[in-house]
Design an enzyme around this catalytic site. Structure first.
Site, PDB file in Angstrom:
ATOM      1  N   SER A  11       0.353  -1.465   0.016  1.00 52.24           N
ATOM      2  CA  SER A  11       0.094  -0.195   0.018  1.00 52.24           C
ATOM      3  C   SER A  11       1.055   1.525  -0.142  1.00 52.24           C
ATOM      4  O   SER A  11       1.342   1.255   0.634  1.00 52.24           O
ATOM      5  CB  SER A  11      -1.112   0.147   1.081  1.00 52.24           C
ATOM      6  N   HIS A  36      -1.211  -0.975  -4.093  1.00 52.09           N
ATOM      7  CA  HIS A  36      -2.453  -0.283  -3.955  1.00 52.09           C
ATOM      8  C   HIS A  36      -2.621   0.553  -3.596  1.00 52.09           C
ATOM      9  O   HIS A  36      -1.458   1.261  -2.938  1.00 52.09           O
ATOM     10  CB  HIS A  36      -2.328  -1.802  -2.035  1.00 52.09           C
ATOM     11  N   ASP A  38      -4.637   3.765  -1.751  1.00 53.51           N
ATOM     12  CA  ASP A  38      -5.876   4.046  -0.166  1.00 53.51           C
ATOM     13  C   ASP A  38      -6.346   5.048  -1.386  1.00 53.51           C
ATOM     14  O   ASP A  38      -5.697   6.269  -0.443  1.00 53.51           O
ATOM     15  CB  ASP A  38      -5.242   4.223   0.723  1.00 53.51           C
ATOM     16  N   MET A  40      -9.050   8.246   0.024  1.00 56.04           N
ATOM     17  CA  MET A  40     -10.001   8.780   1.634  1.00 56.04           C
ATOM     18  C   MET A  40     -10.060   9.757   1.230  1.00 56.04           C
ATOM     19  O   MET A  40      -9.979  10.927   0.770  1.00 56.04           O
ATOM     20  CB  MET A  40      -9.151   8.731   2.330  1.00 56.04           C
ATOM     21  N   HIS A  69      -8.287   1.474  -3.867  1.00 54.37           N
ATOM     22  CA  HIS A  69      -8.790   1.196  -3.511  1.00 54.37           C
ATOM     23  C   HIS A  69      -9.900   2.424  -3.022  1.00 54.37           C
ATOM     24  O   HIS A  69      -9.535   3.407  -2.516  1.00 54.37           O
ATOM     25  CB  HIS A  69      -8.511   0.934  -2.084  1.00 54.37           C
ATOM     26  N   MET A  71     -12.045   4.493  -0.932  1.00 52.63           N
ATOM     27  CA  MET A  71     -12.649   4.690   0.846  1.00 52.63           C
ATOM     28  C   MET A  71     -13.107   6.209   0.000  1.00 52.63           C
ATOM     29  O   MET A  71     -13.637   7.311   0.934  1.00 52.63           O
ATOM     30  CB  MET A  71     -12.038   4.513   1.735  1.00 52.63           C
ATOM     31  N   MET A 140     -11.890  -6.131   4.908  1.00 51.77           N
ATOM     32  CA  MET A 140     -11.472  -5.561   5.014  1.00 51.77           C
ATOM     33  C   MET A 140     -10.787  -6.099   6.695  1.00 51.77           C
ATOM     34  O   MET A 140     -11.771  -6.485   7.681  1.00 51.77           O
ATOM     35  CB  MET A 140     -11.872  -3.913   5.755  1.00 51.77           C
ATOM     36  N   GLY A 145      -9.346   3.114   7.408  1.00 49.77           N
ATOM     37  CA  GLY A 145      -8.924   5.128   7.330  1.00 49.77           C
ATOM     38  C   GLY A 145      -7.716   5.001   7.978  1.00 49.77           C
ATOM     39  O   GLY A 145      -7.363   5.835   7.671  1.00 49.77           O
ATOM     40  N   PHE A 146      -7.324   4.004   8.466  1.00 53.23           N
ATOM     41  CA  PHE A 146      -5.644   4.375   8.312  1.00 53.23           C
ATOM     42  C   PHE A 146      -4.797   3.554   8.642  1.00 53.23           C
ATOM     43  O   PHE A 146      -5.238   2.057   8.609  1.00 53.23           O
ATOM     44  CB  PHE A 146      -5.842   4.682  10.278  1.00 53.23           C
ATOM     45  N   GLY A 147      -3.539   3.062   8.641  1.00 54.54           N
ATOM     46  CA  GLY A 147      -2.658   2.597   7.905  1.00 54.54           C
ATOM     47  C   GLY A 147      -1.594   2.118   9.440  1.00 54.54           C
ATOM     48  O   GLY A 147      -1.860   2.751  10.582  1.00 54.54           O
ATOM     49  N   GLY A 148      -1.503   0.499   9.586  1.00 57.71           N
ATOM     50  CA  GLY A 148      -0.862   0.614  10.707  1.00 57.71           C
ATOM     51  C   GLY A 148      -1.634   0.108  12.198  1.00 57.71           C
ATOM     52  O   GLY A 148      -1.175   0.067  13.305  1.00 57.71           O
ATOM     53  N   ASP A 178      -7.282  -6.558   3.303  1.00 52.53           N
ATOM     54  CA  ASP A 178      -6.294  -5.642   3.224  1.00 52.53           C
ATOM     55  C   ASP A 178      -6.439  -4.979   4.724  1.00 52.53           C
ATOM     56  O   ASP A 178      -7.627  -5.156   5.416  1.00 52.53           O
ATOM     57  CB  ASP A 178      -7.509  -4.747   2.843  1.00 52.53           C
ATOM     58  N   GLY A 179      -5.058  -5.072   5.469  1.00 54.87           N
ATOM     59  CA  GLY A 179      -5.331  -4.245   7.161  1.00 54.87           C
ATOM     60  C   GLY A 179      -5.028  -5.116   7.909  1.00 54.87           C
ATOM     61  O   GLY A 179      -4.785  -6.125   8.530  1.00 54.87           O
ATOM     62  N   GLY A 180      -3.314  -4.283   8.247  1.00 54.47           N
ATOM     63  CA  GLY A 180      -2.475  -5.394   9.855  1.00 54.47           C
ATOM     64  C   GLY A 180      -1.678  -6.876   9.219  1.00 54.47           C
ATOM     65  O   GLY A 180      -1.718  -7.436   9.637  1.00 54.47           O
ATOM     66  N   GLY A 200       0.745  -2.511   4.075  1.00 51.26           N
ATOM     67  CA  GLY A 200       1.165  -0.846   3.749  1.00 51.26           C
ATOM     68  C   GLY A 200       2.427  -1.294   5.287  1.00 51.26           C
ATOM     69  O   GLY A 200       3.665  -1.867   4.380  1.00 51.26           O
ATOM     70  N   SER A 201       2.281  -1.034   6.414  1.00 54.69           N
ATOM     71  CA  SER A 201       3.424  -1.115   7.206  1.00 54.69           C
ATOM     72  C   SER A 201       4.266  -2.220   7.032  1.00 54.69           C
ATOM     73  O   SER A 201       5.475  -2.010   7.947  1.00 54.69           O
ATOM     74  CB  SER A 201       2.945  -0.948   8.509  1.00 54.69           C
TER      75      SER A 201
END
Ligand code: DX5
Ligand code: ZN
Length: 222
Positions: A11, A36, A38, A40, A69, A71, A140, A145-148, A178-180, A200-201
């Site tokens: 991401s 990816h 994002d 927003m 993506h 959002m 999701m 809304g947020f990475g990390g 997607d996410g974590g 992402g992170s």
């Protein structure tokens, strides 16, 4: 959709925007095929990221496929402009519009892959009426809304349910998550049936981007 192996889609949200071209080249050299993006709007999610001008600029410095993506509220308003700036796939949220079918059709009408995403509290059943209209479902595994953020393990059974739905309906849609996503959970998510892993992170947020990508790619593909 032609799909030969499981893919990691780093991401862009986690990149160093001052060194974006350099970081994209590192990813590409490591064999990365998907990026990816994002987007927003500060309304559908409580954060603002980037839009078409940035995507258009980075389109010039990489051949990776752009997995956009959205959002944003009422994404149909922007399907054409996100297609114009170089997206290869556009994913919308089922919770963000009342005209899901029409929006998916608008994406496909531009020759792009159409994705449908569900937030953590939205059940898999919600996508059933649209089977045949999408090429990808994005689960999701954090609140968007947020990475990390931390991975929500409840998303694993949702991936499994989607794999079952795909088999029952003899469909070929991809399952994305997607996410974590990171080394601690990617094997479990892969075994549950995911094909595309947004990270992402755990990729662009690491000091050695190439090593992080290669490690996740190896784990996802067993
Ligand atoms: C969250 C975004 C994600 C995010 C992932 O709303 O959709 O794509 O960038 O970042 P990590 O992998 O850090 O959770
Ligand atoms: Zn995303």
């Amino acid at each position: 959709m032609e799909w030969t192996k499981k893919q990691i889609a780093p991401s862009l949200l986690a990149c160093d925007f001052g060194n974006v071209e350099k970081q994209l080249k590192i990813l590409e050299s490591a064999g990365c095929e998907y990026l990816h993006l994002d987007v927003m709007d500060g309304i559908f999610v409580p954060n603002i990221s980037f839009g078409q001008p940035l995507i258009k600029s980075i389109r010039k410095c990489t051949n990776m496929k752009f997995d956009t993506h959205l959002m944003i509220v009422d994404p149909i308003r922007y399907v054409d402009t996100f297609a114009d700036c170089g997206s290869d796939m556009i994913t919308i949220h089922i919770e963000s519009c009342h005209n899901v079918r029409e929006t998916l059709r608008a994406i496909r009408a531009r020759g792009l892959k159409a994705g449908l995403s569900i937030k953590p509290k939205t059940p898999v059943d919600a996508v059933k009426p649209f089977v045949g209209e999408f090429d990808l479902v994005l689960v999701m595994s954090v609140e968007p809304g947020f990475g990390g953020q931390s991975f929500m393990p409840d998303s694993i059974p949702k991936v499994r349910q989607l794999a079952e739905l795909r088999a029952w309906t003899q469909s070929e849609f991809l399952i994305s998550i997607d996410g974590g996503i990171g080394e601690k959970n990617i094997v479990d998510v892969s075994l549950a049936g995911a094909d595309l892993f947004v990270a992402g992170s755990s990729v662009l947020g690491k000091p050695d981007i190439a090593a992080a990508f290669t490690s996740l790619d190896g784990l996802a593909n067993g």
